[in-house]
Design a protein around this motif. Structure first.
Motif, PDB file in Angstrom:
ATOM      1  N   ARG A   1      -6.365  15.778   5.827  1.00 22.98           N
ATOM      2  CA  ARG A   1      -5.947  14.451   6.399  1.00 22.98           C
ATOM      3  C   ARG A   1      -6.122  14.158   7.549  1.00 22.98           C
ATOM      4  O   ARG A   1      -5.928  12.356   7.280  1.00 22.98           O
ATOM      5  CB  ARG A   1      -4.278  14.759   5.277  1.00 22.98           C
ATOM      6  CG  ARG A   1      -4.602  15.760   4.549  1.00 22.98           C
ATOM      7  CD  ARG A   1      -4.627  15.115   3.129  1.00 22.98           C
ATOM      8  NE  ARG A   1      -5.014  15.835   1.732  1.00 22.98           N
ATOM      9  CZ  ARG A   1      -4.446  15.752   0.373  1.00 22.98           C
ATOM     10  NH1 ARG A   1      -3.522  14.415   0.648  1.00 22.98           N
ATOM     11  NH2 ARG A   1      -4.186  16.536  -0.150  1.00 22.98           N
TER      12      ARG A   1
ATOM     13  N   TYR B   1      -2.182   7.585   1.225  1.00 21.71           N
ATOM     14  CA  TYR B   1      -0.879   7.522   1.627  1.00 21.71           C
ATOM     15  C   TYR B   1      -0.836   8.792   2.303  1.00 21.71           C
ATOM     16  O   TYR B   1      -0.068   8.550   3.428  1.00 21.71           O
ATOM     17  CB  TYR B   1       0.170   7.526   0.774  1.00 21.71           C
ATOM     18  CG  TYR B   1       1.528   7.504   1.429  1.00 21.71           C
ATOM     19  CD1 TYR B   1       1.836   6.190   2.059  1.00 21.71           C
ATOM     20  CD2 TYR B   1       3.046   8.575   1.197  1.00 21.71           C
ATOM     21  CE1 TYR B   1       3.378   5.706   2.318  1.00 21.71           C
ATOM     22  CE2 TYR B   1       4.111   7.930   1.560  1.00 21.71           C
ATOM     23  CZ  TYR B   1       4.121   6.827   2.233  1.00 21.71           C
ATOM     24  OH  TYR B   1       5.591   6.416   3.015  1.00 21.71           O
ATOM     25  N   SER B   2      -1.214   9.585   2.032  1.00 18.86           N
ATOM     26  CA  SER B   2      -1.351  10.884   2.949  1.00 18.86           C
ATOM     27  C   SER B   2      -2.796  11.060   4.121  1.00 18.86           C
ATOM     28  O   SER B   2      -2.813  12.016   4.618  1.00 18.86           O
ATOM     29  CB  SER B   2      -0.716  12.031   2.379  1.00 18.86           C
ATOM     30  OG  SER B   2      -1.925  12.599   1.862  1.00 18.86           O
TER      31      SER B   2
ATOM     32  N   ALA C   1       5.023  12.832   4.426  1.00 13.40           N
ATOM     33  CA  ALA C   1       4.875  14.154   2.763  1.00 13.40           C
ATOM     34  C   ALA C   1       4.141  15.363   3.188  1.00 13.40           C
ATOM     35  O   ALA C   1       4.839  16.006   2.599  1.00 13.40           O
ATOM     36  CB  ALA C   1       4.012  12.610   2.308  1.00 13.40           C
ATOM     37  N   LEU C   2       3.796  15.462   4.144  1.00 11.73           N
ATOM     38  CA  LEU C   2       2.486  16.237   4.111  1.00 11.73           C
ATOM     39  C   LEU C   2       3.364  17.839   4.298  1.00 11.73           C
ATOM     40  O   LEU C   2       3.782  18.450   4.258  1.00 11.73           O
ATOM     41  CB  LEU C   2       0.715  16.547   4.775  1.00 11.73           C
ATOM     42  CG  LEU C   2       0.360  15.873   4.270  1.00 11.73           C
ATOM     43  CD1 LEU C   2      -1.134  15.774   5.243  1.00 11.73           C
ATOM     44  CD2 LEU C   2      -0.217  15.437   2.959  1.00 11.73           C
TER      45      LEU C   2
ATOM     46  N   GLY D   1       2.965   8.794   5.808  1.00 14.25           N
ATOM     47  CA  GLY D   1       2.536   9.800   4.776  1.00 14.25           C
ATOM     48  C   GLY D   1       2.147  10.840   6.030  1.00 14.25           C
ATOM     49  O   GLY D   1       2.195  11.864   4.777  1.00 14.25           O
ATOM     50  N   CYS D   2       2.634  10.974   7.064  1.00 19.61           N
ATOM     51  CA  CYS D   2       2.134  12.747   7.853  1.00 19.61           C
ATOM     52  C   CYS D   2       3.554  13.330   7.266  1.00 19.61           C
ATOM     53  O   CYS D   2       3.601  14.397   7.107  1.00 19.61           O
ATOM     54  CB  CYS D   2       2.566  11.754   9.796  1.00 19.61           C
ATOM     55  SG  CYS D   2       2.161  13.741  10.297  1.00 19.61           S
TER      56      CYS D   2
END
Length: 287
Positions: A195, A65-66, A177-178, A174-175
């Protein structure tokens, strides 16, 4: 307590599992298959995705996901043109065998640990857990240290699959999340460069989070942002608790005791990065 136990056991098993992504023995096996090992990512995605079969870029993106979809599409499905999933799985077993034997001379004493870990792994709820299910479909190796690693892999992928559910429940892509994870001090922003997100994508994600009141102008989490990440971590722990409840606190404590020499050997080997992008050692969830 079940969530706390799940987190404690994750800290025990994650470093052992992760050795396959960093060990020279694993890179040697990957090179024999024909992968470019100047970067760790071709073999990383091959090792992780092979239990799913010849997964395409959308499926690999869904379970990773990330990571940037653009980065993944640059590697998948090309990794299956280099080696078939079965060839990768066979090489993965050899890589784990050589890696663990090189760092720990007590692999023959891990039989009880493997039995406990397999019991936990075989108890997992596989609903919405594609990577855990795919790894659990693989036959158990005969050698105790290999069976232990495979059980740990099922358990960590079970946790990881649940973590994606927690991120989606928090409304984080996804982004984001980071960006939100870096914002609470899980790891420096630079550590997440692997990533594959561009500077523009990172900044756009930060702006979206700022619009929700989750980060401030310099990218640091606001109280609301910290609370949301606490929610994500808490839910992740709760969703990962099932196998440890099935094993019981005494069984989990015994597994941790048996695992401790192996875990110490992993840390002493120096294979793993000093700062994990998973937040181990930097992210603590309030009770």
């Amino acid at each position: 307590m079940s969530g706390q136990l799940a987190r404690q056991m994750w800290h025990q098993i994650e470093p052992v599992h992760a050795t396959v992504y960093f060990s020279p023995q694993a890179f040697e096996e990957a090179a024999k298959l024909g992968y470019d090992v100047e970067s760790r990512w071709p073999s990383y995605f091959a090792w992780r995705a092979a239990p799913l079969g010849a997964a395409g870029p959308r499926l690999v993106t869904a379970i990773s996901y990330s990571f940037s979809p653009a980065m993944i599409s640059g590697l998948v499905p090309a990794i299956w043109a280099t080696a078939t999933p079965q060839q990768v799985l066979d090489a993965r077993v050899r890589a784990v065998d050589h890696t663990l034997r090189a760092m720990f001379d007590g692999t023959d004493r891990l039989k009880e640990a493997a039995e406990l870990a397999i019991r936990a792994a075989e108890s997992v709820d596989l609903t919405h857990r594609p990577l855990a299910a795919a790894n659990l479909d693989l036959p158990w190796p005969d050698e105790p240290h290999l069976a232990l690693w495979q059980a740990y892999t099922v358990l960590r992928e079970h946790r990881g699959d649940g973590h994606l559910t927690a991120l989606r429940a928090a409304g984080l892509d996804g982004c984001e999340a980071l960006v939100s994870f870096a914002a609470v001090g899980a790891a420096p922003v630079a550590n997440f460069a692997g990533r594959g997100w561009s500077d523009e994508e990172w900044e756009a994600a930060r702006e979206r989070l700022a619009g929700r009141g989750l980060v401030d102008a310099d990218g640091t989490a606001t109280p609301a942002g910290q609370a949301l990440r606490d929610q994500v971590e808490r839910l992740t722990d709760e969703l990962a608790a099932g196998p440890w409840q099935a094993l019981g606190e005494a069984g989990a404590a015994r597994l941790a005791e048996l695992n401790r020499p192996l875990l110490g050997a992993v840390f002493e080997s120096g294979l793993l990065p000093m700062t994990s992008t998973l937040g181990i050692g930097t992210v603590r969830v309030p009770e």
